[in-house]
Scaffold this active site. Structure first.
Site, PDB file in Angstrom:
ATOM      1  N   HIS A 172       0.971  74.651 -38.085  1.00 35.19           N
ATOM      2  CA  HIS A 172       0.649  73.993 -39.363  1.00 35.19           C
ATOM      3  C   HIS A 172       0.840  72.472 -39.274  1.00 35.19           C
ATOM      4  CE1 HIS A 172       4.971  75.032 -41.008  1.00 35.19           C
ATOM      5  NE2 HIS A 172       5.032  74.456 -39.848  1.00 35.19           N
ATOM      6  N   ASN A 173      -0.023  71.764 -39.939  1.00 35.38           N
ATOM      7  CA  ASN A 173       0.011  70.294 -40.062  1.00 35.38           C
ATOM      8  C   ASN A 173      -0.430  69.564 -38.788  1.00 35.38           C
ATOM      9  OD1 ASN A 173       1.428  71.055 -42.426  1.00 35.38           O
ATOM     10  ND2 ASN A 173       3.361  70.865 -41.342  1.00 35.38           N
TER      11      ASN A 173
END
Lengths: 352, 352, 352
Positions: free
Chosen positions: C245-246
């Site tokens: 994620h990210n």
């Protein structure tokens, strides 16, 4: 499926009701979403947990920040003071979670086997295929395209996202989450070589998934050869993880992405396994062991602690070549030291 | 699908009929299933193959144990003496295999393309999608949700479990088993950078899967760029394995989980590849090579044997940091030894 | 679906029309397909790019070879002289690409949500499940069994092969290709331990896939926790890659198979990441960085260049054991050198 379209706003007081936090600033400040400290904006709430991001605190444009009391004086906006900012963030973020909600019932395109026990509150998505004698408890959600093998059971409030495959006789506990593409219960890698040819060894065990387990996407968890493969309560797996047959993982252990655990290895409780780590088979890993990323775990670990393998961190490729050369030079160096010792002893003898 | 619900019992004599084993004890002892030595119970049969588990033999509660004649005297229960206990176990375990059996025919929800040749004894599960001009031979089983690209052919008695994806023009041999989530025939990673931008290189080859190959779950096997990617007869792949375009793997080689083989590498026959190992591209690996787990195979291997990469086995993270420091200290140590040599020569010269 | 069944032939003149190449030999030579230099045949065209294969040039049976002008004199057949033979090959090979072409329209078995915007030129395969409020632009192709979550959008001429899963609110650009089994938008591995128990942290971001991105099979790309996970324009991912994620990956970077990128790491533009490499979380990697295969990237990289980790290339397992022993012997060697230095100083003192 239905989605929360109303971008509702909550006051800090509403967001923190019942939580173990104190507000420093305006409890009526309106919050409409979350943000990071560095890409913040008015009306959003951020948190500070990883010290790496502390530098963004003083200039953040967030309307409020969740942080430790020690950090509060560097915070120029509303502060929610918590002893565990990341946990508090997780509670507050759930107010703004807009992921689709499933509605109870069986989609008309789903194929349901015989003798299944499906709770009326369960939700079965389009194109699911449910084998015979499957049990789905209250509140179970199956995303579209899930395939559930016969005699499998899924406990209350568990959610399998789209395209999850469960083989036969798999037991999934309560409040389990399984992300898309994950396969549970395929045959373990049991092959016996006889007269130069591999023979398949039947895999007769099951997979047992405890309550509150979460499993990421495209993982593979093999059924046991004889006994069952088991993930105990509260185990968390990231994506693309391979769990071999007969493996047991203890309560609340967490494995980051791309980890592989070979057959019959037993991992204790509360372990933290870094991404890309690999475990040989038939090992025993104690409770409270941490393994750093990409470590090759080649023997059992009996004592809690942090473990790694390999030598030499990240360097330029040129330095890396030098390191390897150094290592090869070592034998030669040992010989040179041995010669020095002999010569020196000779000299000392003469001197005396 | 139908399941064997009768937990049938067999005598040791029945279980071993035609097998190359001798019974020491009661040939009429009734067996109703398999077990491990350590978690054994009456009515079950265990085996001893891995010496790691020998310690459980003397106290096992199993009704019978399959073992080498050398181990038999330490066995206090009925013994099946075999020259290859694991192979004998695989034969006996098949009596107790209760995995679902497919029934011939095409499920009403399957979508079948034009000009397909589907043997009437083939079984096509719910929601399968079969492209045009596909050939499925006698006894082929496709689990639910399989997608078979056009012009692909699957040989006699092969079984694709739920949610397997085959692209177009893939050739699968006889008695092949492919576990769920595996993708065969996706484009190889062929990209050409031109003026700062990647361009796709068409992948025009196929994938050829030999007879008796078994492939685990969520593997990816890319189609060839020009020639075909090929797994020869009897190759065995565990889960989450990546096979690049143009790769060839020789007969009866076995690859454990999470292995990656880069494009155009050729692996010989009867190789054993440990879990998490990775192969660079365009290599040639001889027959009868064993590669240990998580090894980076960066060059061709011309001679049979066991190969590894890296240095320093599993240690505590503290020791690991020390090892890296030691390595960096080496240059300095070489310099100190050089100074010693110079000084000593000088002393010796004076002495003489 | 329809397939090009006519094995059409083209002259070298036709194949090279508009390309930046010159023909040396017979421009009317008929070509009916591609081949490698070593397994060549009349009527086929090969290319020479990797020097490893230069040895096959002089005896090739190909009717024509694409190569650099420097190599042309060693070529005894028709030559297409190019400054970038692999790129030229990719252009010519597209003439012979016989992969199935999709036809516009929605398959009768597809399940379409409410309020979707589906361009009439889009093609939706059998058993696809499209959530509410999905947008599919002109020329989009979804293979059979794709599942698209609500509010996701797919740009012009993008193609998702069979069995791709997109979660909700995913944005896919134009001309994107996603291979089978890939999952985009599953929850990031966000868990907070509180009082001994893991709590899920809601993952509220999306995934943004830029134009001209290609993603291989069985990859997993997690949605952002707060901000979005992002693959910029022209990024290329091979198979079995995990993107946490990210993560952000810059324009035209290419990642080979089995790479894992942990959460919140930012990779620059034009990077080349070798197969099986792993990135720790929260790192920043500069533009134009190359990372060799199976490297553990444990810290940020601020300067362009080639990077590696670990020490000791591929060796026999016996040599590998010796290397590890050498490393452990180092402390002892340092002590011996220290003793030598002391003794020598003493001797020199006496001498003086």
């Amino acid at each position: 499926m239905k989605q929360k379209q109303d971008k509702r706003q909550y006051t800090l007081a509403e967001l923190t009701q019942g939580l173990d936090v104190s507000i420093r600033g305006d409890a009526n400040c309106l919050i409409e979403g979350v943000c990071t400290l560095q890409k913040a904006q008015t009306g959003r709430i951020a948190f500070l947990s990883n010290p790496l991001y502390k530098k963004y605190l003083s200039n953040t444009q967030a309307s409020a920040v969740i942080l430790l009391s020690d950090e509060a004086q560097a915070c120029s906006v509303n502060a929610l003071i918590s002893r565990d900012p990341y946990f508090t963030y997780s509670q507050i973020a759930s107010f703004f979670d807009d992921k689709p909600k499933a509605t109870a019932g069986i989609h008309s395109t789903a194929v349901i086997g015989q003798h299944c026990q499906i709770d009326p509150t369960a939700s079965i998505g389009a194109n699911c295929v449910i084998g015979d004698n499957v049990t789905l408890s209250a509140g179970v959600v199956l995303g579209p395209g899930c395939i559930i093998g016969e005699y499998s059971t899924i406990g209350e409030a568990s959610c399998l996202h789209a395209n999850v495959t469960l083989y036969h006789k798999i037991q999934v506990g309560k409040r389990v989450i399984i992300a898309s593409g994950t396969v549970i219960g395929s045959d373990g890698f049991g092959i016996a070589k006889h007269q130069g040819v591999w023979h398949k060894v039947p895999q007769l065990g099951r997979v047992i998934i405890g309550d509150d387990v979460e499993i990421g996407s495209n993982c593979t968890i093999d059924r046991g050869a004889i006994e069952d493969t088991m993930l105990e309560k509260g185990v968390k797996l990231d994506n693309l993880i391979q769990i071999g047959h007969n493996v047991q993982i203890g309560e609340y252990s967490a494995l980051a992405g791309c980890v592989g655990v070979s057959g019959s290895t037993v991992i204790g409780k509360n372990c933290l396994i870094g991404g890309g780590a690999g475990f040989a088979g038939h090992l025993t890993i104690a409770d409270n062991v941490m393994v750093t990323g990409m470590t090759a775990v080649t023997k059992s670990i009996r004592t809690p602690g942090v473990y790694s393998s390999g030598v030499g961190g990240l360097v330029t490729n040129m330095e890396w070549r030098k390191n390897s050369a150094r290592l090869r030079r070592l034998d030669q160096l040992v010989e040179r030291v041995k010669s020095l010792e002999t010569a020196l002893t000779e000299l000392e003898r003469k001197e005396a």
